[in-house]
Design a protein around this motif. Structure first.
Motif, PDB file in Angstrom:
ATOM      1  N   SER A 155       0.835  -1.206   0.000  1.00 51.46           N
ATOM      2  CA  SER A 155       0.000   0.000   0.000  1.00 51.46           C
ATOM      3  C   SER A 155       0.869   1.256   0.000  1.00 51.46           C
ATOM      4  CB  SER A 155      -0.946   0.011   1.200  1.00 51.46           C
ATOM      5  OG  SER A 155      -0.250   0.112   2.423  1.00 51.46           O
ATOM      6  N   THR A 156       2.052   1.170   0.591  1.00 44.89           N
ATOM      7  CA  THR A 156       2.992   2.293   0.561  1.00 44.89           C
ATOM      8  C   THR A 156       3.442   2.571  -0.858  1.00 44.89           C
ATOM      9  OG1 THR A 156       3.780   1.679   2.756  1.00 44.89           O
ATOM     10  CG2 THR A 156       5.151   3.178   1.488  1.00 44.89           C
ATOM     11  N   PHE A 157       3.758   1.505  -1.583  1.00 43.26           N
ATOM     12  CA  PHE A 157       4.183   1.650  -2.975  1.00 43.26           C
ATOM     13  C   PHE A 157       3.105   2.302  -3.825  1.00 43.26           C
ATOM     14  CE2 PHE A 157       3.944  -0.660  -7.138  1.00 43.26           C
ATOM     15  CZ  PHE A 157       4.883   0.120  -7.790  1.00 43.26           C
ATOM     16  N   LEU A 158       1.870   1.819  -3.695  1.00 45.65           N
ATOM     17  CA  LEU A 158       0.777   2.372  -4.495  1.00 45.65           C
ATOM     18  C   LEU A 158       0.542   3.847  -4.166  1.00 45.65           C
ATOM     19  CD1 LEU A 158      -1.739  -0.607  -4.273  1.00 45.65           C
ATOM     20  CD2 LEU A 158      -0.204  -0.041  -6.174  1.00 45.65           C
ATOM     21  N   ARG A 159       0.592   4.174  -2.911  1.00 48.11           N
ATOM     22  CA  ARG A 159       0.372   5.558  -2.478  1.00 48.11           C
ATOM     23  C   ARG A 159       1.506   6.476  -2.940  1.00 48.11           C
ATOM     24  NH1 ARG A 159      -2.707   7.920   1.450  1.00 48.11           N
ATOM     25  NH2 ARG A 159      -1.877   9.775   2.488  1.00 48.11           N
ATOM     26  N   ALA A 160       2.735   6.005  -2.794  1.00 51.33           N
ATOM     27  CA  ALA A 160       3.901   6.827  -3.121  1.00 51.33           C
ATOM     28  C   ALA A 160       3.901   7.275  -4.574  1.00 51.33           C
ATOM     29  CB  ALA A 160       5.178   6.049  -2.818  1.00 51.33           C
ATOM     30  N   ARG A 161       3.335   6.450  -5.448  1.00 49.22           N
ATOM     31  CA  ARG A 161       3.392   6.762  -6.871  1.00 49.22           C
ATOM     32  C   ARG A 161       2.543   7.973  -7.249  1.00 49.22           C
ATOM     33  NH1 ARG A 161       2.432   1.372 -10.153  1.00 49.22           N
ATOM     34  NH2 ARG A 161       2.508   2.913 -11.828  1.00 49.22           N
ATOM     35  N   SER A 162       1.629   8.391  -6.373  1.00 58.04           N
ATOM     36  CA  SER A 162       0.780   9.541  -6.693  1.00 58.04           C
ATOM     37  C   SER A 162       1.255  10.841  -6.034  1.00 58.04           C
ATOM     38  CB  SER A 162      -0.674   9.261  -6.261  1.00 58.04           C
ATOM     39  OG  SER A 162      -1.266   8.306  -7.123  1.00 58.04           O
ATOM     40  N   PHE A 163       2.365  10.800  -5.320  1.00 62.11           N
ATOM     41  CA  PHE A 163       2.868  12.031  -4.721  1.00 62.11           C
ATOM     42  C   PHE A 163       3.538  12.915  -5.761  1.00 62.11           C
ATOM     43  CE2 PHE A 163       2.787   9.608  -0.662  1.00 62.11           C
ATOM     44  CZ  PHE A 163       1.911  10.452  -0.003  1.00 62.11           C
ATOM     45  N   ILE A 164       3.380  14.199  -5.597  1.00 67.85           N
ATOM     46  CA  ILE A 164       3.978  15.180  -6.500  1.00 67.85           C
ATOM     47  C   ILE A 164       5.336  15.582  -5.950  1.00 67.85           C
ATOM     48  CG2 ILE A 164       3.732  17.458  -7.549  1.00 67.85           C
ATOM     49  CD1 ILE A 164       0.695  17.138  -7.197  1.00 67.85           C
ATOM     50  N   SER A 165       6.386  15.357  -6.724  1.00 70.64           N
ATOM     51  CA  SER A 165       7.749  15.601  -6.248  1.00 70.64           C
ATOM     52  C   SER A 165       8.389  16.829  -6.877  1.00 70.64           C
ATOM     53  CB  SER A 165       8.620  14.374  -6.534  1.00 70.64           C
ATOM     54  OG  SER A 165       8.556  14.041  -7.917  1.00 70.64           O
ATOM     55  N   SER A 166       7.637  17.591  -7.672  1.00 66.20           N
ATOM     56  CA  SER A 166       8.202  18.783  -8.301  1.00 66.20           C
ATOM     57  C   SER A 166       8.653  19.764  -7.219  1.00 66.20           C
ATOM     58  CB  SER A 166       7.169  19.451  -9.207  1.00 66.20           C
ATOM     59  OG  SER A 166       6.023  19.818  -8.484  1.00 66.20           O
ATOM     60  N   GLY A 167       9.803  20.354  -7.431  1.00 67.83           N
ATOM     61  CA  GLY A 167      10.326  21.305  -6.464  1.00 67.83           C
ATOM     62  C   GLY A 167      11.265  20.687  -5.446  1.00 67.83           C
ATOM     63  N   TRP A 168      11.381  19.358  -5.432  1.00 74.47           N
ATOM     64  CA  TRP A 168      12.316  18.729  -4.509  1.00 74.47           C
ATOM     65  C   TRP A 168      13.747  19.109  -4.846  1.00 74.47           C
ATOM     66  CZ3 TRP A 168      10.913  12.921  -3.380  1.00 74.47           C
ATOM     67  CH2 TRP A 168       9.711  12.873  -2.654  1.00 74.47           C
ATOM     68  N   GLN A 169      14.552  19.352  -3.833  1.00 69.37           N
ATOM     69  CA  GLN A 169      15.972  19.585  -3.981  1.00 69.37           C
ATOM     70  C   GLN A 169      16.730  18.348  -3.485  1.00 69.37           C
ATOM     71  OE1 GLN A 169      17.193  22.413  -5.459  1.00 69.37           O
ATOM     72  NE2 GLN A 169      15.039  22.973  -5.762  1.00 69.37           N
ATOM     73  N   ARG A 170      17.927  18.136  -4.019  1.00 71.55           N
ATOM     74  CA  ARG A 170      18.755  17.014  -3.574  1.00 71.55           C
ATOM     75  C   ARG A 170      18.938  17.078  -2.058  1.00 71.55           C
ATOM     76  NH1 ARG A 170      22.607  13.639  -6.075  1.00 71.55           N
ATOM     77  NH2 ARG A 170      24.228  12.902  -4.641  1.00 71.55           N
ATOM     78  N   GLY A 171      18.711  15.969  -1.386  1.00 72.85           N
ATOM     79  CA  GLY A 171      18.809  15.933   0.068  1.00 72.85           C
ATOM     80  C   GLY A 171      17.471  16.053   0.767  1.00 72.85           C
ATOM     81  N   HIS A 172      16.386  16.302  -0.016  1.00 71.92           N
ATOM     82  CA  HIS A 172      15.044  16.394   0.572  1.00 71.92           C
ATOM     83  C   HIS A 172      14.689  15.082   1.283  1.00 71.92           C
ATOM     84  CE1 HIS A 172      10.712  17.406   0.781  1.00 71.92           C
ATOM     85  NE2 HIS A 172      10.542  16.114   0.530  1.00 71.92           N
ATOM     86  N   GLN A 173      14.154  15.186   2.497  1.00 74.04           N
ATOM     87  CA  GLN A 173      13.796  13.998   3.270  1.00 74.04           C
ATOM     88  C   GLN A 173      12.315  13.981   3.617  1.00 74.04           C
ATOM     89  OE1 GLN A 173      16.407  13.830   6.716  1.00 74.04           O
ATOM     90  NE2 GLN A 173      17.887  12.592   5.579  1.00 74.04           N
ATOM     91  N   THR A 174      11.728  12.784   3.606  1.00 74.06           N
ATOM     92  CA  THR A 174      10.358  12.584   4.065  1.00 74.06           C
ATOM     93  C   THR A 174      10.356  11.423   5.052  1.00 74.06           C
ATOM     94  OG1 THR A 174       9.907  11.134   2.177  1.00 74.06           O
ATOM     95  CG2 THR A 174       9.306  13.449   1.951  1.00 74.06           C
ATOM     96  N   LYS A 175       9.339  11.401   5.906  1.00 73.77           N
ATOM     97  CA  LYS A 175       9.244  10.367   6.926  1.00 73.77           C
ATOM     98  C   LYS A 175       7.909   9.646   6.828  1.00 73.77           C
ATOM     99  CE  LYS A 175      12.240  12.871  10.134  1.00 73.77           C
ATOM    100  NZ  LYS A 175      12.387  13.447  11.509  1.00 73.77           N
ATOM    101  N   LEU A 176       7.853   8.413   7.301  1.00 76.18           N
ATOM    102  CA  LEU A 176       6.641   7.597   7.266  1.00 76.18           C
ATOM    103  C   LEU A 176       6.753   6.483   8.276  1.00 76.18           C
ATOM    104  CD1 LEU A 176       6.756   5.008   4.403  1.00 76.18           C
ATOM    105  CD2 LEU A 176       8.722   6.386   5.057  1.00 76.18           C
ATOM    106  N   LYS A 177       5.642   5.766   8.468  1.00 70.73           N
ATOM    107  CA  LYS A 177       5.628   4.586   9.317  1.00 70.73           C
ATOM    108  C   LYS A 177       5.028   3.434   8.533  1.00 70.73           C
ATOM    109  CE  LYS A 177       5.307   6.997  13.757  1.00 70.73           C
ATOM    110  NZ  LYS A 177       4.485   7.192  14.983  1.00 70.73           N
ATOM    111  N   VAL A 178       5.701   2.293   8.584  1.00 70.72           N
ATOM    112  CA  VAL A 178       5.260   1.132   7.817  1.00 70.72           C
ATOM    113  C   VAL A 178       5.406  -0.119   8.661  1.00 70.72           C
ATOM    114  CG1 VAL A 178       7.536   0.758   6.785  1.00 70.72           C
ATOM    115  CG2 VAL A 178       5.514  -0.106   5.623  1.00 70.72           C
TER     116      VAL A 178
END
Length: 258
Positions: A155-178
């Motif tokens: 479900s993480t994989f399916l969800r992740a594919r719809s996130f918009i990543s425009s504007g990300w800079q190298r080193g950008h970090q996100t957090k989650l629980k799985v």
């Protein structure tokens, strides 16, 4: 195989509020199929050891319309005595990409385990039930309630594919629980920039490179699980996956998608 899924999956999570579980699917439709070649490193030589296939279809779960995602991984019969794998994973999610149910049956070497996760939402609370059949046939079960969304591997994989990543800079970090095994684990995904990757279908793709770390409670530290390369477009197809195993390192390369 667990490392493959965690990486397939944890590629781009969490540009929305952690408590907001529902989101719009912009990346895939029922009928999609992805195939991969699996490679294992042995004494500095890479061997092709098997294949993995993922499919998405329309289904129903608990009386509701849902997507069913299925992933299978099978080792090459000629190499089974060195690298035996027969894994099957399924995940049901709503059409708003909310997790409903997950099952992983893993036969790896002489070890066989079954992990299951049930997801229930009540108001702002997310209740999960985790059940594990261990290799010695014993069973452990636990139930937890979280204010954050808790995801399983697929479900993480399916969800992740719809996130918009425009504007990300190298080193950008996100957090989650799985849920990993019988534990809810914090994770960190770091964006490492754009790279061109050649898949096993002979084509080259512009890919976003993501590095994933997961927190190990027993060791009280984050450990690197591996790196994933996903297409730099709205579909975010995993093209190459590098991951670490207990007994070496491995890679998966895309062979076909439709």
């Amino acid at each position: 195989m667990k490392k493959i899924i965690l990486l397939l999956f944890l590629a781009a999570v969490s540009l929305t509020s952690p408590a907001q579980c529902a989101m719009k699917n912009t990346a895939f439709k029922a009928g999609e199929q992805l195939s991969y070649n699996l490679y294992f490193n042995w004494k500095f030589v890479w061997y092709k050891v098997g294949k993995a296939n993922m499919s998405i279809s329309n289904s129903r779960y608990d009386g509701k319309d849902a997507y069913l995602c299925k992933l299978t991984a099978t080792s090459n019969g000629k190499l089974d005595k060195y690298f035996y794998m027969r894994d099957t994973l399924i995940s049901y999610v709503t059409h708003q990409l909310e997790p409903l149910y997950f099952r992983k049956g893993a036969h790896e070497g002489k070890r066989y385990t079954v992990d299951e996760v049930w997801h229930k939402r009540s108001g702002s609370n997310n209740k999960i039930k985790i059940r594990r059949l261990h290799n010695d046939k014993s069973i452990t079960t636990k139930e937890e309630t979280h204010s954050d969304c808790i995801f399983d591997m697929l479900s993480t994989f399916l969800r992740a594919r719809s996130f918009i990543s425009s504007g990300w800079q190298r080193g950008h970090q996100t957090k989650l629980k799985v849920v990993s095994g019988s534990e809810v684990c914090p994770g960190i995904i770091t964006y490492k920039g754009i790279e061109t990757v050649k898949a096993d279908n002979g084509k080259k793709y512009s890919c976003m490179k993501m590095e994933y770390l997961v927190y190990k409670k027993k060791k009280k530290k984050y450990e690197r699980l591996g790196t994933i390369f996903i297409t730099n477009d709205s579909h975010h197809i995993p093209v190459r996956i590098d991951f670490n195993l207990r007994f070496g390192s491995a890679k998966a390369f895309l062979t076909s998608m439709k």
